[in-house]
Scaffold this motif. Structure first.
Motif, mmCIF file in Angstrom:
data_model
loop_
_atom_site.group_PDB
_atom_site.id
_atom_site.type_symbol
_atom_site.label_atom_id
_atom_site.label_comp_id
_atom_site.label_asym_id
_atom_site.label_seq_id
_atom_site.Cartn_x
_atom_site.Cartn_y
_atom_site.Cartn_z
ATOM 1 N N TYR A 43 16.716 10.397 4.120
ATOM 2 C CA TYR A 43 15.995 9.653 3.136
ATOM 3 C C TYR A 43 16.860 9.361 2.202
ATOM 4 O O TYR A 43 17.856 9.294 2.098
ATOM 5 C CB TYR A 43 15.929 10.851 2.400
ATOM 6 C CG TYR A 43 14.177 11.204 2.095
ATOM 7 C CD1 TYR A 43 13.334 11.769 2.992
ATOM 8 C CD2 TYR A 43 14.584 12.854 2.771
ATOM 9 C CE1 TYR A 43 12.223 12.330 3.476
ATOM 10 C CE2 TYR A 43 14.276 14.073 3.094
ATOM 11 C CZ TYR A 43 12.761 13.763 3.634
ATOM 12 O OH TYR A 43 11.775 15.114 4.168
ATOM 13 N N PHE A 47 11.785 4.144 -0.736
ATOM 14 C CA PHE A 47 10.878 3.268 -0.375
ATOM 15 C C PHE A 47 11.137 4.098 1.416
ATOM 16 O O PHE A 47 10.222 3.731 1.882
ATOM 17 C CB PHE A 47 11.537 1.725 -0.264
ATOM 18 C CG PHE A 47 11.723 1.335 -1.622
ATOM 19 C CD1 PHE A 47 10.471 0.958 -2.794
ATOM 20 C CD2 PHE A 47 12.680 0.487 -2.274
ATOM 21 C CE1 PHE A 47 10.575 1.054 -4.141
ATOM 22 C CE2 PHE A 47 12.573 0.357 -3.312
ATOM 23 C CZ PHE A 47 12.170 0.715 -4.558
ATOM 24 N N HIS A 48 12.466 3.986 1.536
ATOM 25 C CA HIS A 48 12.320 4.586 3.017
ATOM 26 C C HIS A 48 12.094 5.973 2.757
ATOM 27 O O HIS A 48 11.232 6.823 4.084
ATOM 28 C CB HIS A 48 14.376 5.144 2.689
ATOM 29 C CG HIS A 48 14.089 5.649 4.997
ATOM 30 N ND1 HIS A 48 14.852 6.846 4.882
ATOM 31 C CD2 HIS A 48 14.046 4.402 5.867
ATOM 32 C CE1 HIS A 48 14.425 6.199 6.289
ATOM 33 N NE2 HIS A 48 14.587 5.827 6.993
ATOM 34 N N PHE A 50 9.295 7.183 0.858
ATOM 35 C CA PHE A 50 8.065 7.350 1.207
ATOM 36 C C PHE A 50 7.399 6.581 2.260
ATOM 37 O O PHE A 50 6.849 7.145 3.162
ATOM 38 C CB PHE A 50 7.797 6.024 0.315
ATOM 39 C CG PHE A 50 7.455 6.393 -1.231
ATOM 40 C CD1 PHE A 50 5.896 6.785 -1.564
ATOM 41 C CD2 PHE A 50 8.106 6.066 -2.071
ATOM 42 C CE1 PHE A 50 5.639 7.377 -2.677
ATOM 43 C CE2 PHE A 50 7.760 6.352 -3.666
ATOM 44 C CZ PHE A 50 7.099 7.341 -3.875
ATOM 45 N N ILE A 51 8.173 5.951 3.089
ATOM 46 C CA ILE A 51 7.948 5.857 4.598
ATOM 47 C C ILE A 51 8.022 6.729 5.906
ATOM 48 O O ILE A 51 7.030 7.123 6.856
ATOM 49 C CB ILE A 51 8.743 4.454 5.618
ATOM 50 C CG1 ILE A 51 8.330 2.903 3.944
ATOM 51 C CG2 ILE A 51 8.208 3.795 6.168
ATOM 52 C CD1 ILE A 51 8.966 1.733 4.540
ATOM 53 N N THR A 52 9.326 7.162 5.563
ATOM 54 C CA THR A 52 9.330 8.396 5.843
ATOM 55 C C THR A 52 8.342 9.885 5.894
ATOM 56 O O THR A 52 7.540 10.059 6.597
ATOM 57 C CB THR A 52 11.098 8.950 6.057
ATOM 58 O OG1 THR A 52 11.489 8.046 6.174
ATOM 59 C CG2 THR A 52 11.067 10.563 6.705
ATOM 60 N N GLY A 54 5.564 9.353 4.617
ATOM 61 C CA GLY A 54 3.960 9.580 4.635
ATOM 62 C C GLY A 54 3.936 9.267 6.822
ATOM 63 O O GLY A 54 2.870 9.433 6.927
ATOM 64 N N ARG A 55 4.947 9.070 7.516
ATOM 65 C CA ARG A 55 4.889 8.596 8.700
ATOM 66 C C ARG A 55 5.187 10.373 9.677
ATOM 67 O O ARG A 55 3.998 10.298 10.131
ATOM 68 C CB ARG A 55 6.201 7.951 9.361
ATOM 69 C CG ARG A 55 6.016 7.657 10.599
ATOM 70 C CD ARG A 55 7.295 6.621 10.749
ATOM 71 N NE ARG A 55 8.429 7.388 10.618
ATOM 72 C CZ ARG A 55 9.087 7.777 11.399
ATOM 73 N NH1 ARG A 55 9.014 8.381 12.137
ATOM 74 N NH2 ARG A 55 10.478 8.337 10.710
ATOM 75 N N LEU A 59 -0.207 11.146 4.984
ATOM 76 C CA LEU A 59 -0.093 10.184 3.348
ATOM 77 C C LEU A 59 -0.084 11.420 2.663
ATOM 78 O O LEU A 59 0.388 11.165 1.424
ATOM 79 C CB LEU A 59 -1.288 9.105 3.532
ATOM 80 C CG LEU A 59 0.133 7.578 4.411
ATOM 81 C CD1 LEU A 59 -1.903 6.641 3.961
ATOM 82 C CD2 LEU A 59 0.831 7.147 3.780
#
Length: 300
Positions: A43, A47-48, A50-52, A54-55, A59
């Motif tokens: 991480y 923002f990264h 959140f994306i990581t 979720g991916r 979610l």
């Protein structure tokens, strides 16, 4: 009624800020007791993260630990804000001249915070365990395998008894003392100053919102180092007796973290902490202030 309104206000804020709590928890555990540059950073920033999450985890993982988070907020802030509200309404926070006393306000905020946090400590520990759980490729910190809040509380209670349920409670109190006293003192003082200086209309909702925004910044700066080590104390692995295997207590956690990770290690996840604590502080204090105002207006 003050306790109920305070708990509901905190739960309302928690619904929106829990994903940030998940991100904050993982960023605080990332690179635990490892020198900078020697570990893989799953991480890189808020923002990264959140994306990581979720991916890789899906979610839904961004709301991990929501049930214990809501229960903790209701218990902790119901007691904390409710007790502080009663002290404020009773005139205990003001001088003989009728002005707000910052030392009394800070002391009342700290005492109210300690009461709420200690009683809610088992719920907070389980919340931390659940929010740290992740797929192996992005896992950080010790990984507990709980299936949910009640299963976790039952398992810990059966293995380690009441002592195990309150593991880390004393180590987490400095975080709450500093955070609660800073939050409530700056909120009340800022509201008082805005009213005295007539910057905004005295009965306007903007007064509470502005005071809450100032309070949110102060809380994050004062609380983050203690929040980092508190997360680690709760999440560390334990032996068969329920004793932590990595840290002996708050001071030991502070010392080890500062020695191995440096000053920046003490502020890991500060971005997530601000985005989480800032809005949470603003929302919970604003909702609390407005609910109290409405209640006292219509019950006069």
């Amino acid at each position: 009624m003050d306790f109920l309104m305070s708990g509901l206000a905190a739960c309302g804020a928690c619904l929106f800020t829990n994903p940030l709590e998940v991100v904050k928890t993982r960023m605080q555990l990332q690179g635990e007791l490892q020198a900078p540059g020697t570990y893989q950073r799953h991480y890189r920033n808020v923002f990264h993260a959140f994306i990581t999450i979720g991916r890789v985890d899906g979610l839904a993982a961004l709301q991990k630990g929501l049930a214990p988070a809501l229960l903790y907020q209701f218990l902790m802030n119901g007691i904390r804000l409710g007790t502080y509200g009663l002290a404020e309404a009773g005139g205990y926070l003001h001088t003989a001249e009728g002005t707000l006393s910052p030392p009394r306000s800070a002391a009342a905020g700290a005492l109210a915070g300690v009461m709420g946090a200690y009683l809610g400590s088992p719920i907070y520990m389980v919340k931390t365990h659940l929010q740290a759980q992740a797929a192996s490729e992005i896992a950080v910190g010790h990984q507990y395998k709980h299936q949910g809040m009640f299963q976790a509380l039952s398992e810990i209670g059966q293995k380690h008894g009441l002592v195990g349920l309150w593991r880390g409670a004393l180590g987490g109190l400095p975080r709450v003392i500093i955070g609660s006293s800073t939050q409530l003192c700056t909120f009340s003082s800022t509201k008082d100053l805005i009213t005295q200086w007539e910057i905004l209309p005295p009965q306007s909702w903007k007064v509470a919102l502005a005071a809450a925004m100032v309070s949110g910044i102060a809380v994050v700066l004062a609380m983050t180092p203690f929040d980092v080590v508190s997360t680690r104390l709760y999440n560390q692995p334990t032996d068969s007796q329920g004793k932590g295997l990595m840290y002996r207590g708050m001071l030991d956690a502070l010392r080890q973290t500062a020695r191995t990770e440096g000053i920046f290690g003490m502020y890991k996840g500060i971005g997530a902490s601000y985005f989480r604590l800032g809005p949470h502080t603003i929302l919970s204090l604003f909702f609390w202030d407005q609910l109290r105002t409405l209640y006292h207006t219509y019950t006069k």
